[in-house]
Design an enzyme around this catalytic site. Structure first.
Site, PDB file in Angstrom:
ATOM      1  N   PHE A  77     -48.831   0.101  29.965  1.00 41.66           N
ATOM      2  CA  PHE A  77     -47.858  -0.997  29.866  1.00 41.66           C
ATOM      3  C   PHE A  77     -48.513  -2.365  30.090  1.00 41.66           C
ATOM      4  O   PHE A  77     -47.948  -3.380  29.684  1.00 41.66           O
ATOM      5  CB  PHE A  77     -46.784  -0.873  30.966  1.00 41.66           C
ATOM      6  CG  PHE A  77     -45.851   0.278  30.828  1.00 41.66           C
ATOM      7  CD1 PHE A  77     -44.755   0.198  29.987  1.00 41.66           C
ATOM      8  CD2 PHE A  77     -46.041   1.442  31.554  1.00 41.66           C
ATOM      9  CE1 PHE A  77     -43.867   1.257  29.873  1.00 41.66           C
ATOM     10  CE2 PHE A  77     -45.158   2.505  31.453  1.00 41.66           C
ATOM     11  CZ  PHE A  77     -44.070   2.412  30.607  1.00 41.66           C
ATOM     12  N   THR A 121     -44.341  -3.280  20.258  1.00 42.06           N
ATOM     13  CA  THR A 121     -43.170  -4.165  20.234  1.00 42.06           C
ATOM     14  C   THR A 121     -42.662  -4.370  18.817  1.00 42.06           C
ATOM     15  O   THR A 121     -43.453  -4.350  17.860  1.00 42.06           O
ATOM     16  CB  THR A 121     -43.545  -5.536  20.844  1.00 42.06           C
ATOM     17  OG1 THR A 121     -42.522  -6.483  20.527  1.00 42.06           O
ATOM     18  CG2 THR A 121     -44.859  -6.074  20.308  1.00 42.06           C
ATOM     19  N   TYR A 145     -48.694 -13.063  20.659  1.00 42.25           N
ATOM     20  CA  TYR A 145     -48.264 -11.880  21.429  1.00 42.25           C
ATOM     21  C   TYR A 145     -48.116 -10.676  20.498  1.00 42.25           C
ATOM     22  O   TYR A 145     -48.688  -9.613  20.742  1.00 42.25           O
ATOM     23  CB  TYR A 145     -46.935 -12.173  22.141  1.00 42.25           C
ATOM     24  CG  TYR A 145     -46.290 -10.928  22.689  1.00 42.25           C
ATOM     25  CD1 TYR A 145     -46.872 -10.224  23.739  1.00 42.25           C
ATOM     26  CD2 TYR A 145     -45.112 -10.414  22.128  1.00 42.25           C
ATOM     27  CE1 TYR A 145     -46.295  -9.051  24.211  1.00 42.25           C
ATOM     28  CE2 TYR A 145     -44.531  -9.256  22.599  1.00 42.25           C
ATOM     29  CZ  TYR A 145     -45.139  -8.574  23.644  1.00 42.25           C
ATOM     30  OH  TYR A 145     -44.570  -7.402  24.105  1.00 42.25           O
ATOM     31  N   ASP A 289     -37.883 -17.404  16.294  1.00 45.33           N
ATOM     32  CA  ASP A 289     -36.809 -16.414  16.473  1.00 45.33           C
ATOM     33  C   ASP A 289     -36.198 -16.010  15.131  1.00 45.33           C
ATOM     34  O   ASP A 289     -35.524 -16.819  14.496  1.00 45.33           O
ATOM     35  CB  ASP A 289     -35.668 -17.012  17.330  1.00 45.33           C
ATOM     36  CG  ASP A 289     -35.809 -16.705  18.808  1.00 45.33           C
ATOM     37  OD1 ASP A 289     -36.617 -15.829  19.167  1.00 45.33           O
ATOM     38  OD2 ASP A 289     -35.095 -17.351  19.594  1.00 45.33           O
TER      39      ASP A 289
HETATM   40  N1  UDP Z   1     -31.729 -16.712  23.868  1.00 42.39           N
HETATM   41  C1  UDP Z   1     -30.902 -17.807  24.061  1.00 42.39           C
HETATM   42  N2  UDP Z   1     -31.056 -18.532  25.203  1.00 42.39           N
HETATM   43  C2  UDP Z   1     -31.987 -18.216  26.158  1.00 42.39           C
HETATM   44  C3  UDP Z   1     -32.812 -17.091  25.954  1.00 42.39           C
HETATM   45  C4  UDP Z   1     -32.657 -16.361  24.790  1.00 42.39           C
HETATM   46  O1  UDP Z   1     -30.041 -18.135  23.227  1.00 42.39           O
HETATM   47  O2  UDP Z   1     -32.089 -18.940  27.159  1.00 42.39           O
HETATM   48  C5  UDP Z   1     -31.581 -15.914  22.631  1.00 42.39           C
HETATM   49  C6  UDP Z   1     -32.843 -15.873  21.789  1.00 42.39           C
HETATM   50  O3  UDP Z   1     -32.843 -16.933  20.864  1.00 42.39           O
HETATM   51  C7  UDP Z   1     -32.728 -14.512  21.117  1.00 42.39           C
HETATM   52  C8  UDP Z   1     -31.938 -13.665  22.111  1.00 42.39           C
HETATM   53  O4  UDP Z   1     -31.349 -14.587  23.017  1.00 42.39           O
HETATM   54  O5  UDP Z   1     -31.959 -14.605  19.956  1.00 42.39           O
HETATM   55  C9  UDP Z   1     -32.820 -12.723  22.901  1.00 42.39           C
HETATM   56  O6  UDP Z   1     -33.898 -13.447  23.428  1.00 42.39           O
HETATM   57  P1  UDP Z   1     -34.888 -12.854  24.506  1.00 42.39           P
HETATM   58  O7  UDP Z   1     -35.848 -13.945  24.894  1.00 42.39           O
HETATM   59  O8  UDP Z   1     -34.114 -12.191  25.584  1.00 42.39           O
HETATM   60  O9  UDP Z   1     -35.639 -11.689  23.725  1.00 42.39           O
HETATM   61  P2  UDP Z   1     -36.498 -11.712  22.369  1.00 42.39           P
HETATM   62  O10 UDP Z   1     -35.547 -11.276  21.286  1.00 42.39           O
HETATM   63  O11 UDP Z   1     -37.028 -13.078  22.168  1.00 42.39           O
HETATM   64  O12 UDP Z   1     -37.548 -10.698  22.625  1.00 42.39           O
END
Ligand code: UDP
Length: 334
Positions: A77, A121, A145, A289
């Site tokens: 991990f 991932t 990453y 994103d």
């Molecule tokens: N997100 C958000 N506000 C935050 C953190 C995350 O709107 O403060 C949104 C982000 O844009 C994504 C989703 O929540 O669409 C999940 O984000 P996270 O960082 O938890 O996981 P990721 O999908 O990036 O691995």
């Protein structure tokens, strides 16, 4: 019969610590190797689990551990997982996530330990060309990453050809929730993940949650992700380890539920679970994103007989809230 020993690198982290507990409960002798940079000593709750503080790049230490124990397998991990930081400091990610584990793989080869479960991932896919994401979707990661993890997937395939390393590269979607008994949970510093931030905003630990983008091409305009409970992830690692120990071939597979949930739905569910409003503001999209990331979960079922037991995001938020509402407030002692 003596217990089979398993080395868990990064076992004091979020997903690692839940897997450590499960493997220990299933009768393995678990040795955790963790440098505690992001991991927590107190995330190891079982007294019969051995915690060794050190790095996967420390060859002498690894050799000592492999001499002492006859590991039937390794679960790896240990990695940095801040996507944004990987963009500003890529070398940190390539060194830690890609280069350091080479030493671990070398020592595994020297000691003829040929079973490895690896944390990959869904970020290895990059921007989806089609949904849900099947394992044969092109892998074009956007962030360092995601690239640092994809390179390890390639390295593992080459090691299989060269010396018979059998690996299970598990491509996680959005790990979430905390242990059902509330003893261990998610404690990142800094925290960047949606569910803990929503709950921190409810608790007043942060002034508000910022919703990153409301103009995505999704039904409510916010991003859709596939949230999977951390204890389901742990059970997938157990299944993958067994698959390899029983002589199974190398595999790469998604770990997700196949259910897409929007940011807005997470906020609504958190309000239902806690009975409180989430203070929030609407902000810009976060760079990198994708609008939607949803797993096709079938391959893990076919190859490992595993599927997520909890597909309802409510149980993920409930367990996370239980952990954060406890006396420790969702934080391990320093
Ligand atoms: N997100 C958000 N506000 C935050 C953190 C995350 O709107 O403060 C949104 C982000 O844009 C994504 C989703 O929540 O669409 C999940 O984000 P996270 O960082 O938890 O996981 P990721 O999908 O990036 O691995």
């Amino acid at each position: 019969m003596s217990k089979q020993a398993v080395l868990i690198a990064g076992g004091a982290g979020y997903i690692g610590s839940h897997t450590v507990r499960l493997l220990n409960a299933e009768g393995y002798h678990v040795v955790v190797l963790d440098n505690l940079v992001y991991g927590h000593r107190d995330a190891i709750v079982d007294e019969d689990v051995e915690l060794v503080i050190g790095a996967v790049g420390d060859k002498a230490l690894l050799e000592r551990l492999f001499e002492k124990h006859q590991f039937v397998g390794v679960v790896h991990f240990a990695a940095f997982a801040y996507v944004g930081e990987s963009v500003t400091d890529p070398l940190k990610y390539y060194r830690n996530n890609t280069a350091e584990p080479l030493t671990l793989f070398e020592v595994m080869s020297d000691f003829k330990c040929t079973n490895l479960v690896f944390s990959s991932t869904c970020a290895t896919y990059g921007e989806p060309e089609r949904l849900p994401l099947t394992e044969d979707h092109p892998q074009n990661p956007v962030s360092p990453y995601g690239k640092s993890k994809l390179m390890v997937e390639w390295i593992l395939k080459d090691c299989d050809v060269a010396w018979g390393l059998k690996s299970a590269a598990l491509r996680y979607f959005n790990a979430s929730g905390c242990s059902t008994d509330g003893r261990i949970g998610e404690d990142h510093n800094p925290e960047t993940h949606l569910i803990p931030l929503v709950l921190q905003a409810i608790k007043g630990e942060i002034p508000e949650l910022t919703v990153f983008g409301t103009d995505y091409p999704t039904p409510d305009g916010t991003c859709i992700r596939d949230y999977i409970h951390v204890e389901d992830l742990a059970s997938a690692h157990l299944s993958a380890l067994r698959h390899l120990i029983e002589g199974g071939d190398s595999i790469q597979c998604n770990l997700g539920t196949g259910v897409g949930i929007s940011v807005k739905e997470i906020i609504d569910t958190a309000e239902e679970v806690t009975g409180q409003k989430v203070p929030l503001k609407y902000g810009e999209r976060r760079s990198g994103d994708p609008a939607q990331l949803v797993a096709a979960p079938q391959m893990a079922k076919d190859l490992l007989g595993w599927e997520a037991r909890r597909k309802d995001v409510r149980s993920m938020i409930e367990t996370a809230w239980r952990w954060m509402s406890a006396e420790h407030g969702g934080h391990f002692p320093k």
